[in-house]
Motif scaffolding. Structure first.
Motif, short mmCIF file in Angstrom:
data_model
loop_
_atom_site.label_atom_id
_atom_site.label_comp_id
_atom_site.label_asym_id
_atom_site.label_seq_id
_atom_site.Cartn_x
_atom_site.Cartn_y
_atom_site.Cartn_z
N ALA C 29 0.84 -1.20 0.00
CA ALA C 29 0.00 0.00 0.00
C ALA C 29 0.88 1.25 0.00
O ALA C 29 0.56 2.23 -0.70
CB ALA C 29 -0.93 -0.01 1.20
N LEU C 30 1.98 1.24 0.75
CA LEU C 30 2.88 2.40 0.77
C LEU C 30 3.49 2.63 -0.62
O LEU C 30 3.55 3.77 -1.09
CB LEU C 30 4.00 2.18 1.80
N PHE C 31 3.92 1.54 -1.27
CA PHE C 31 4.44 1.68 -2.63
C PHE C 31 3.38 2.25 -3.56
O PHE C 31 3.66 3.09 -4.42
CB PHE C 31 4.93 0.32 -3.16
N LEU C 32 2.14 1.80 -3.34
CA LEU C 32 1.03 2.29 -4.18
C LEU C 32 0.82 3.79 -3.96
O LEU C 32 0.65 4.54 -4.93
CB LEU C 32 -0.25 1.50 -3.85
N ILE C 33 0.86 4.20 -2.70
CA ILE C 33 0.65 5.63 -2.39
C ILE C 33 1.74 6.47 -3.04
O ILE C 33 1.45 7.50 -3.66
CB ILE C 33 0.63 5.83 -0.85
N VAL C 34 2.98 5.97 -2.94
CA VAL C 34 4.09 6.70 -3.57
C VAL C 34 3.90 6.74 -5.09
O VAL C 34 4.08 7.77 -5.73
CB VAL C 34 5.44 6.05 -3.21
N ALA C 35 3.51 5.61 -5.65
CA ALA C 35 3.33 5.53 -7.10
C ALA C 35 2.27 6.51 -7.58
O ALA C 35 2.32 7.04 -8.69
CB ALA C 35 2.95 4.11 -7.52
N LEU C 36 1.29 6.79 -6.71
CA LEU C 36 0.22 7.73 -7.06
C LEU C 36 0.71 9.18 -6.98
O LEU C 36 -0.05 10.12 -7.27
CB LEU C 36 -0.97 7.55 -6.12
N GLY C 37 1.98 9.34 -6.58
CA GLY C 37 2.55 10.68 -6.56
C GLY C 37 2.48 11.37 -5.22
O GLY C 37 2.79 12.55 -5.10
N ILE C 38 2.05 10.63 -4.22
CA ILE C 38 1.98 11.22 -2.88
C ILE C 38 3.14 10.68 -2.05
O ILE C 38 3.34 9.47 -1.97
CB ILE C 38 0.66 10.82 -2.18
N VAL C 39 3.94 11.57 -1.47
CA VAL C 39 4.99 11.11 -0.58
C VAL C 39 4.59 11.47 0.85
O VAL C 39 4.62 12.64 1.23
CB VAL C 39 6.35 11.73 -0.94
N PRO C 40 4.20 10.46 1.62
CA PRO C 40 3.77 10.76 2.99
C PRO C 40 4.94 11.33 3.80
O PRO C 40 6.11 11.07 3.51
CB PRO C 40 3.35 9.39 3.54
#
Lengths: 246, 131, 113
Positions: C29-40
């Motif tokens: 899920a973290l990789f997915l979030i990053v892939a979506l262009g969001i860096v938490p």
């Protein structure tokens, strides 16, 4: 009682005539409440006396009428025609050599059964004459489900690892060994470990889980084998760390 | 009467086509490829992290594309169904719990796994600032 | 008494399987979030670096990655067998070697951070 015409496609193999098995169809007038075994008995009595198959008790106790019914390993005495389509395919249990028609050769499993030492082993002195080893109900319930096994070998017919390599000890025998291992009266666990935790033992199981799904007695061999793997892994560490008994 | 038992052939390469149960098992087993992929992706991330801020930001940028979105989305769903949830479902078989004379129903052990899983997931999300 | 080496191998496999089941969904899920262009927040360099510098963070990362690698390697060995490849020794050596390389790389990079 109403009747239902069923078509039974039965695998036939005559070792003296045939090079390989073939299917033969029988049209059987079945009563609603019949099991597949009743239909086979009808064929034997009224249509074809040469059909060979095993059965004895007709009440899920003897474990001898295990066959493939529409590809599913089943006890034919508890597989009812009301749950099946009009056309049913009956084959001998898979993963075993066919002796004749629906009769399979079980020698391999019988030999393995003996190797698993399915009896209570004591190292202490035996109990005094006329007495018994006592056991709490809680201790009994720990293994009770495994005692329900009737050696019908449906689990072997369901096990792909046994199909691929028959040196694997297999579900029912491992479950039975586990039953004695976790019996509070037994002290033979280390004697069984040689066989069970060696190469052809529990490690050949890849937890497909089919054995437990097909078991007509709701025994759970897959669970037994996973628990034995955990035991084996613990024992390995114990031995490496010097704490285990040899 | 002579004995001449017939041994039915079993295909070593296509045996799992025999029934749905086996196919489902194979779908579970190949999740190991996903585990391998994500292990090495994470190792790659660690390498970038060790190399400094620029490399790390470059790594993050390299991950931001549609192909990766699709791959991760697929991997997440596939992994949840065939590895995580399956693992929780089978856990009570490997570790049965008996309380006195009664066996603890499997569903309690399974529920406990889901609760622990939710906790771990939320903790990691909290740690990474997602929530 | 002969307990096969597989007891050890299987123990790591089971431990790794448990780790992957609990941790990998959120990792993916973290990789997915990053892939979506969001860096938490927590994945910005300073923060993730601080996490990986901490010995608790290092230990957690090492345990998760090494056990998961072992899990994947062992299961892949079984997959080879299930697809009909019968050179079990060669397969086992190859997959465990890859897992070992991954484990060494993980330790190396964590050490450098």
């Amino acid at each position: 009682m109403s009747m239902r015409q069923m078509e039974l496609e039965v695998m036939r193999y005559d070792p003296e005539q045939d090079d390989e098995p073939h299917f033969q169809s029988y049209s059987v007038p079945c009563e609603d409440d019949w099991a597949i075994l009743d239909a086979l008995n009808y064929v034997k009595e009224n249509i074809d006396t040469t059909l060979a198959y095993r059965w004895s008790c007709h009440m899920m106790v003897c474990g001898s009428c295990g066959m493939m019914v529409n590809g599913e390993p089943s006890l034919t005495c508890k597989t009812f025609i009301r749950d099946l389509p009009d056309k049913v395919r009956i084959e001998p249990l898979e993963n075993f050599p066919i002796e004749r028609d629906l009769v399979v050769v079980l020698d391999d499993v019988m030999e393995k059964l003996r190797m698993a030492k399915p009896f209570i082993i004591r190292h202490d002195e035996p109990p005094p004459e006329d007495q018994e080893y006592t056991q709490s109900r809680a201790a009994l319930y720990k293994f009770k489900q495994y005692t329900m096994c009737v050696n019908c070998m449906c689990c072997y017919a369901a096990c792909p690892q046994y199909a691929l390599d028959s040196s694997f000890i297999g579900p029912a025998v491992l479950a039975l060994a586990h039953r004695y291992n976790i019996d509070s009266r037994d002290q033979g666990k280390s004697e069984r470990l040689d066989l069970l935790a060696d190469h052809d033992g529990v490690w050949e199981c890849s937890f497909v889980g089919a054995c437990s799904e097909v078991c007509p007695k709701s025994v759970d061999p897959a669970a037994a084998v996973q628990q034995m793997k955990i035991d084996g892994a613990k024992e390995w560490w114990k031995q490496k760390l010097g704490g285990g008994k040899s | 009467m002579s004995r001449q038992p017939y041994v039915r052939p079993v295909s070593k390469t296509t045996w799992y086509m025999r029934n749905g149960r086996y196919r489902k098992y194979m779908l579970r087993e190949v999740t190991c490829l996903l585990v391998g992929v994500y292990c090495f992706l994470t190792i790659w991330a660690l390498a970038a992290l060790a190399a400094g801020a620029d490399t790390w930001n470059g790594f993050l940028a390299s991950q931001q594309n549609t192909v990766m979105v699709v791959f991760h989305a697929f991997a997440l769903v596939y992994f949840l169904i065939y590895q995580a949830f399956d693992w929780f479902k089978l856990a009570p078989k490997a570790m049965p719990v008996q309380l006195g004379e009664k066996k603890l129903p499997d569903r309690y052990i399974i529920i406990a796994h889901y609760v622990a899983w939710a906790f771990v997931s939320l903790f990691v999300f909290w740690l990474t600032g997602v929530i | 008494m002969a307990i096969a080496k597989k007891a050890f191998v299987w123990g790591l496999f089971a431990a790794g399987g448990t780790v992957t089941a609990f941790v990998f969904p959120v990792l993916i899920a973290l990789f997915l979030i990053v892939a979506l262009g969001i860096v938490p927040e927590g994945l910005r360099f300073e923060n993730i670096y601080a996490f990986a510098t901490n010995w608790v963070g290092k230990t957690a990362l090492f345990i998760v990655i090494s056990l998961s690698l072992w899990h994947a390697a062992h299961r892949l060995r079984v997959v080879f067998h299930d697809f009909g490849v019968r050179m079990d020794n060669a397969v086992a050596n190859a997959v465990y070697l890859v897992a070992l390389i991954g484990t060494v790389l993980t330790a190396f990079y964590l050490y450098k951070i």
